[in-house]
Scaffold this motif. Structure first.
Motif, PDB file in Angstrom:
ATOM      1  N   ALA A 159       0.832  -1.207   0.000  1.00 30.48           N
ATOM      2  CA  ALA A 159       0.000   0.000   0.000  1.00 30.48           C
ATOM      3  C   ALA A 159       0.868   1.258   0.000  1.00 30.48           C
ATOM      4  O   ALA A 159       0.568   2.229  -0.713  1.00 30.48           O
ATOM      5  N   MET A 160       1.928   1.257   0.780  1.00 33.65           N
ATOM      6  CA  MET A 160       2.802   2.427   0.857  1.00 33.65           C
ATOM      7  C   MET A 160       3.471   2.714  -0.486  1.00 33.65           C
ATOM      8  O   MET A 160       3.475   3.863  -0.958  1.00 33.65           O
ATOM      9  N   LEU A 161       4.019   1.676  -1.110  1.00 37.99           N
ATOM     10  CA  LEU A 161       4.719   1.880  -2.374  1.00 37.99           C
ATOM     11  C   LEU A 161       3.774   2.322  -3.487  1.00 37.99           C
ATOM     12  O   LEU A 161       4.130   3.162  -4.332  1.00 37.99           O
ATOM     13  N   LEU A 162       2.561   1.773  -3.515  1.00 34.93           N
ATOM     14  CA  LEU A 162       1.605   2.186  -4.537  1.00 34.93           C
ATOM     15  C   LEU A 162       1.256   3.669  -4.407  1.00 34.93           C
ATOM     16  O   LEU A 162       1.114   4.377  -5.414  1.00 34.93           O
ATOM     17  N   ILE A 163       1.119   4.138  -3.177  1.00 39.45           N
ATOM     18  CA  ILE A 163       0.825   5.558  -2.965  1.00 39.45           C
ATOM     19  C   ILE A 163       2.023   6.410  -3.367  1.00 39.45           C
ATOM     20  O   ILE A 163       1.884   7.448  -4.027  1.00 39.45           O
ATOM     21  N   ILE A 164       3.223   5.980  -2.990  1.00 36.23           N
ATOM     22  CA  ILE A 164       4.418   6.766  -3.298  1.00 36.23           C
ATOM     23  C   ILE A 164       4.624   6.883  -4.803  1.00 36.23           C
ATOM     24  O   ILE A 164       4.915   7.971  -5.329  1.00 36.23           O
ATOM     25  N   PHE A 165       4.465   5.788  -5.522  1.00 34.43           N
ATOM     26  CA  PHE A 165       4.773   5.791  -6.950  1.00 34.43           C
ATOM     27  C   PHE A 165       3.651   6.387  -7.809  1.00 34.43           C
ATOM     28  O   PHE A 165       3.911   6.926  -8.878  1.00 34.43           O
ATOM     29  N   SER A 166       2.406   6.295  -7.339  1.00 36.28           N
ATOM     30  CA  SER A 166       1.303   6.789  -8.160  1.00 36.28           C
ATOM     31  C   SER A 166       0.683   8.068  -7.620  1.00 36.28           C
ATOM     32  O   SER A 166      -0.099   8.716  -8.315  1.00 36.28           O
ATOM     33  N   GLY A 167       1.010   8.437  -6.377  1.00 38.37           N
ATOM     34  CA  GLY A 167       0.449   9.631  -5.788  1.00 38.37           C
ATOM     35  C   GLY A 167      -0.937   9.402  -5.220  1.00 38.37           C
ATOM     36  O   GLY A 167      -1.598   8.418  -5.544  1.00 38.37           O
ATOM     37  N   TYR A 168      -1.362  10.316  -4.373  1.00 37.71           N
ATOM     38  CA  TYR A 168      -2.685  10.174  -3.759  1.00 37.71           C
ATOM     39  C   TYR A 168      -3.651  11.273  -4.172  1.00 37.71           C
ATOM     40  O   TYR A 168      -4.833  11.228  -3.844  1.00 37.71           O
ATOM     41  N   LYS A 169      -3.174  12.268  -4.895  1.00 37.83           N
ATOM     42  CA  LYS A 169      -4.028  13.370  -5.324  1.00 37.83           C
ATOM     43  C   LYS A 169      -4.472  13.175  -6.762  1.00 37.83           C
ATOM     44  O   LYS A 169      -3.748  12.614  -7.575  1.00 37.83           O
ATOM     45  N   ASP A 170      -5.678  13.665  -7.046  1.00 35.14           N
ATOM     46  CA  ASP A 170      -6.116  13.724  -8.437  1.00 35.14           C
ATOM     47  C   ASP A 170      -5.231  14.711  -9.197  1.00 35.14           C
ATOM     48  O   ASP A 170      -4.631  15.601  -8.593  1.00 35.14           O
ATOM     49  N   PRO A 171      -5.134  14.581 -10.505  1.00 38.10           N
ATOM     50  CA  PRO A 171      -4.300  15.520 -11.269  1.00 38.10           C
ATOM     51  C   PRO A 171      -4.623  16.975 -10.982  1.00 38.10           C
ATOM     52  O   PRO A 171      -3.733  17.804 -10.868  1.00 38.10           O
ATOM     53  N   ALA A 172      -5.917  17.296 -10.828  1.00 38.11           N
ATOM     54  CA  ALA A 172      -6.283  18.691 -10.559  1.00 38.11           C
ATOM     55  C   ALA A 172      -5.786  19.124  -9.192  1.00 38.11           C
ATOM     56  O   ALA A 172      -5.300  20.238  -8.998  1.00 38.11           O
ATOM     57  N   ASP A 173      -5.899  18.210  -8.188  1.00 41.69           N
ATOM     58  CA  ASP A 173      -5.413  18.540  -6.849  1.00 41.69           C
ATOM     59  C   ASP A 173      -3.906  18.690  -6.844  1.00 41.69           C
ATOM     60  O   ASP A 173      -3.354  19.549  -6.172  1.00 41.69           O
ATOM     61  N   ALA A 174      -3.236  17.809  -7.584  1.00 40.61           N
ATOM     62  CA  ALA A 174      -1.780  17.859  -7.603  1.00 40.61           C
ATOM     63  C   ALA A 174      -1.281  19.115  -8.293  1.00 40.61           C
ATOM     64  O   ALA A 174      -0.218  19.637  -7.962  1.00 40.61           O
ATOM     65  N   ALA A 175      -2.055  19.606  -9.259  1.00 43.17           N
ATOM     66  CA  ALA A 175      -1.621  20.793  -9.989  1.00 43.17           C
ATOM     67  C   ALA A 175      -1.858  22.075  -9.212  1.00 43.17           C
ATOM     68  O   ALA A 175      -1.227  23.088  -9.475  1.00 43.17           O
ATOM     69  N   ALA A 176      -2.752  22.022  -8.214  1.00 41.97           N
ATOM     70  CA  ALA A 176      -3.110  23.233  -7.492  1.00 41.97           C
ATOM     71  C   ALA A 176      -1.931  23.885  -6.787  1.00 41.97           C
ATOM     72  O   ALA A 176      -1.728  25.091  -6.880  1.00 41.97           O
ATOM     73  N   PRO A 177      -1.098  23.112  -6.007  1.00 45.56           N
ATOM     74  CA  PRO A 177       0.025  23.755  -5.356  1.00 45.56           C
ATOM     75  C   PRO A 177       0.980  24.393  -6.342  1.00 45.56           C
ATOM     76  O   PRO A 177       1.499  25.481  -6.122  1.00 45.56           O
TER      77      PRO A 177
END
Length: 709
Positions: free
Chosen positions: A482-500
Motif C-alpha cells: 500500500a505504501m509503495l503504490l501511494i508513493i509511486f502513483s500519488g494520492y491526489k487527483d491531477p487537478a489537486d496535484a496541480a493546485a500547489p
C-alpha cells in the motif's frame, strides 16, 4: 422580520403541530418535525427575510435567516399558535433536540440518506467509542502477558487449569477488569445515547452480572441455547417461569438490546408521570419493568444473536480459511466508515470467551496495516512536497495506527478525502489476505491466524498472534504494498496535484507584477500590505492577492480580511453543509484548522458572540461584516469544548483571540472542524475573492474585497 413572516415560517414547516423541537445556531433555525414531508422548501424560501431552506434526513428542516436569527426565533416562540407547542419547540426534554445532537448530512454513503440507518450507526458507535481508551489499554496488558508466555517467563496464562503466581495473577486482572465488566460500560453508553438515564441502564445490566444472579444456576447443567454451542445457558425456574442464566461477562449484544428497549420506555414514562414525581418513579418503574424483561428475554436473545453471528463467521472460516482471510481485509475498509465493524468487535470478544481464541483479528490486521501503509505513503509524499499541513495530519494518523491500532484518524483525516487512495489500499489488503490464506494452507492451520485475546492490531500487539511469523509477513506485505503504490502513483487527483504548483506559479507572477507596478490601494485607510492597520508583514499569499485583485482604472479600493486560524484554506464548496457550500450566507472560504484558537481577522467590533462559542459575527472597521463558524453543527455541543474569550460589543484587533476549542471533544462528537469564513454583506462590494488556497496562519491575508467604484 415582522411577526407575520414568523407565522409564515411556521406554516411553511407544516404548522405548530408539526414542530417537535426548535433550536437555532448563529444563522439558521433548526426544526425537528414530526413529519418532514409536510414542510415546503419553496414556501419557506418565499418568506421575506429567509435566505434559504434545507430539508434534511430524519424529519429535520433548517431555515437560513442570517445574523438576525435570534430575533426570528423569539418571534416564532411568541406566536399565539406556538403556545401549546412551546415546551417541545424550545427543545425541552420532552422534545427531540437531544436526540438530534449529532445528526448531520453525509455527502456520500447510506448515512444521512436514511434516518434510521444513520441513528443505528451512531448508536453503535457511541456505545463503544467512549471506552476505546480502556480497551486499548487492556489490549496492551494482554499483549504483555502473551509475550511473557512466549518467552516462557510464565506458563500459558489463559490455558484452562493454569494458576499464576499472585504477582502475575494481579497483572492479569489489569485487563480482565475491562473485559469482564464490558457489558456495564456498554449499557451506560448505550442508555445515554438512547436518551435514558445511563445509571439506570447500568443498574439493569449489573443485575445479570451479580454473583447472586449467576448463583441461581448452581448445580444446574448448562445446555446450548437453540443448538448454538457458543450460547451455553442454565435454565432455572423463577416464579414458575423458565429463566435462562448465562455468563454475561464480555457480552455486548445484551446491553445494546436492553438500551434499545429502555430508551423508548424511559421517554414514555416521562410523558405519563408528572414532572414533580419523575425523579423517583421513572427510574423505579423503568427498573421494575426492565430487570425481569432483560433477565428472562432480552439478555438471552442478545446471547443468542451474538452466538448466531459468531457461528456464521466460524462456519465460513471452517469451510475455507483462505476465502475468509481475503474477505475480511477487503470488507473492513468499507465497514469501518459505516460503523459496521462494531458488531464484529463484539463477535471477537464472544469467540475468545466461548472458543478460547479468535480467528477474525488476524485477517483484520492485514486491513489495518494496509491502511497504515497508505498513510505512510502520503506522509512520504508530504515530506517531499513540503506540505506542512499534510505532514502533521499523516504523522499523527500514522502514530495512532502503528502504536494504537486505530484506523479512524487515517480514514477520516486522509483516505476518504482523496479517492485515489482506496484502490491502492485495497491492493495492500488483498496482499495481506493472500499471504494469510496461502500461508494457512501451507502450514495446515484449520483456523488461520488466531489470537487468544482481544487486541488492537498494532506494532505493539504483534506477539499476541499465532503463528507470529506468518502474521508478521502478512502485515508487512500489506503495509509495504500500500505504501509503495501511494508513493509511486500519488494520492491526489491531477487537478489537486496541480493546485500547489499553480499557486506557487501565481505567487511568483504576482511578486513580479507587484515589483513592476506598485498599486496604491488602501484597506480601511491602511496599505494593502498591512492587515487592518496591524502592520503585519506581507505573507507570500499577499503577493498573490495583489496580482489577482489588481484593479483597473476607476475600480474601487481593495480591502483585506485576515485568516482567523492556522490551517489550510479550501474552497467554500467543500464544506459538508449545503447552506455554506452553496454560498447562501455569502461568499468566502473555509479553513481546515490545525490549531485550536480562533483570532479576529481584522480590527472592529464583536457584533455577535454566540455563548456556545461555535460562531462569531464581526463588524470590521473596513466595512466588512464577517461570520466565522467554527465547525459544522457544533452548536449542538452547547458550548462543550469551547472557551469563549470575547463578548458582544467588545473591541478587537487583528490577532485578538475570540475562542479556543478542544479538538478532541469536537472530533469525538463526530462533527467536522472545517470552519467557514463568510462576508455577510458582500452585496455592498464589487468582489470578494480568496487570496490563495493552501496553508495559512492566523493574521495572514485570507480574503481580498473590492469596494464599489
Amino acid at each position: 422580520m415582522a411577526s407575520n413572516s414568523a407565522s409564515d415560517i411556521v406554516d411553511a414547516v407544516g404548522g405548530p403541530g408539526n414542530i417537535a423541537s426548535l433550536t437555532h445556531c448563529a444563522t439558521r433555525l433548526r426544526f425537528q418535525l414530526h413529519d418532514g414531508d409536510k414542510a415546503s422548501k419553496e414556501a419557506a424560501e418565499a418568506v421575506p427575510g429567509v435566505l434559504g431552506a434545507v430539508p434534511q434526513a430524519g424529519d429535520r428542516f433548517q431555515v437560513v435567516i442570517g445574523g438576525g436569527v435570534q430575533n426570528v426565533y423569539n418571534e416564532i416562540m411568541a406566536l399565539p399558535e406556538m403556545a401549546g407547542a412551546a415546551g417541545a419547540a424550545a427543545g425541552g426534554r420532552d422534545g427531540e433536540s437531544d436526540a438530534d445532537i449529532k445528526a448531520r448530512e453525509r455527502a456520500k454513503g447510506p448515512r444521512g440518506t436514511n434516518a434510521w440507518l444513520d441513528s443505528l450507526f451512531e448508536f453503535l458507535s457511541d456505545s463503544f467509542r467512549p471506552i476505546l481508551g480502556a480497551l486499548l489499554g487492556a489490549s496492551l496488558f494482554i499483549t504483555f502477558m502473551a509475550l511473557m508466555a512466549t518467552l516462557e517467563v510464565i506458563p500459558a496464562w489463559n490455558a484452562p487449569g493454569v494458576t499464576l503466581p499472585p504477582s502475575w495473577a494481579f497483572v492479569n486482572l489489569m485487563w480482565q477488569c475491562v473485559f469482564v465488566f464490558l457489558p456495564l460500560m456498554v449499557a451506560y453508553n448505550a442508555s445515554a445515547k438512547i436518551g435514558a438515564d445511563p445509571w439506570v441502564g447500568f443498574a439493569i445490566m449489573a443485575v445479570l452480572m451479580l454473583p447472586g444472579f449467576t448463583g441461581l444456576a448452581a448445580g444446574v447443567d448448562k445446555t446450548a441455547l437453540f443448538g448454538f454451542e457458543q450460547a451455553q445457558v442454565a435454565i432455572v425456574q423463577v416464579w414458575g417461569l423458565p429463566m435462562p442464566i448465562a455468563d454475561y461477562s464480555s457480552q455486548v449484544f445484551p446491553p445494546l438490546l436492553m438500551a434499545a428497549v429502555l430508551g423508548p420506555l424511559y421517554k414514555g414514562l416521562k410523558k405519563l408521570i408528572p414532572d414533580n414525581l419523575q425523579l423517583i418513579f421513572v427510574p423505579f418503574l423503568a427498573m421494575l419493568i426492565m430487570i425481569p424483561l432483560t433477565a428472562f428475554l432480552i439478555g438471552p436473545i442478545g446471547v443468542y444473536v451474538g452466538a448466531g453471528l459468531a457461528s456464521a463467521l466460524a462456519a465460513i472460516n471452517t469451510f475455507s480459511p483462505f476465502i475468509f482471510a481475503i474477505i475480511i481485509p477487503l470488507a473492513y475498509p468499507f465497514m469501518v466508515p459505516l460503523g459496521l465493524h462494531w458488531p464484529i468487535n463484539a463477535i471477537m470478544l464472544l469467540n475468545i470467551q466461548t472458543l478460547g481464541y479468535d480467528f477474525i483479528q488476524g485477517p483484520m490486521g492485514a486491513w489495518n496495516f494496509a491502511c497504515f501503509g497508505a498513510t505512510a505513503g502520503v506522509l512520504f509524499l508530504a515530506w517531499r512536497e513540503k506540505d506542512k499541513d499534510m505532514k502533521q495530519t499523516a504523522t499523527g494518523a500514522l502514530a495512532a495506527g502503528l502504536l494504537g491500532g486505530i484506523s479512524e484518524p487515517s480514514l477520516y483525516g486522509i483516505h476518504l478525502r482523496y479517492k485515489r487512495i482506496y484502490p491502492r489500499m485495497l491492493v495492500g489488503c488483498l496482499t495481506g489476505g493472500l499471504i494469510i490464506g496461502i500461508g494457512s494452507l501451507i502450514l495446515g492451520l484449520p483456523n488461520g491466524i488466531t489470537t487468544q485475546a482481544f487486541v488492537f492490531t498494532s506494532l505493539l500487539t504483534i506477539p499476541a498472534f499465532d503463528p507470529i511469523g506468518l502474521y508478521i509477513i502478512a502485515v508487512a506485505g500489506a503495509f509495504i504494498v500500500a505504501m509503495l503504490l501511494i508513493i509511486f502513483s500519488g494520492y491526489k487527483d491531477p487537478a489537486d496535484a496541480a493546485a500547489p504548483a499553480a499557486a506557487t506559479a501565481g505567487a511568483g507572477a504576482a511578486t513580479t507584477g507587484a515589483a513592476r507596478d506598485t498599486i496604491p490601494a488602501v484597506a480601511g485607510g491602511q496599505e494593502l500590505a498591512g492587515v487592518a492597520g496591524e502592520g503585519a508583514a506581507v505573507a507570500p499569499a499577499a503577493a498573490t492577492a495583489t496580482a489577482v485583485a489588481e484593479p483597473d482604472a476607476g475600480v474601487g479600493a481593495l480591502l483585506q480580511v485576515a485568516s482567523p486560524l492556522d490551517g489550510t484554506v479550501v474552497p467554500l464548496d467543500t464544506v459538508p453543509d449545503p447552506v455554506f457550500a452553496g454560498g447562501v450566507m455569502g461568499p468566502g472560504v473555509a479553513i481546515e484548522p490545525t490549531g485550536d484558537t480562533v483570532y479576529s481577522p481584522g480590527a472592529g467590533v464583536v457584533a455577535a458572540a454566540q455563548p456556545t462559542g461555535h460562531a462569531f459575527g464581526l463588524q470590521l472597521d473596513n466595512g466588512a461584516e464577517v461570520l466565522i463558524h467554527v465547525g459544522i453543527d457544533t452548536v449542538n455541543l452547547k458550548g462543550e469544548g469551547f472557551d469563549v474569550k470575547v463578548r458582544n460589543g467588545d473591541r478587537v484587533e487583528v490577532g485578538t483571540p475570540l475562542v479556543s476549542f478542544d479538538r478532541a471533544v469536537i472530533e469525538k462528537a463526530g462533527y467536522p472542524l472545517i470552519t467557514p469564513v463568510i462576508v455577510l454583506n458582500a452585496d455592498q462590494f464589487d468582489t470578494v475573492d480568496p487570496v490563495a488556497l493552501g496553508p495559512t496562519t492566523h493574521g495572514a491575508p485570507l480574503l481580498v474585497i473590492q469596494q464599489k467604484a
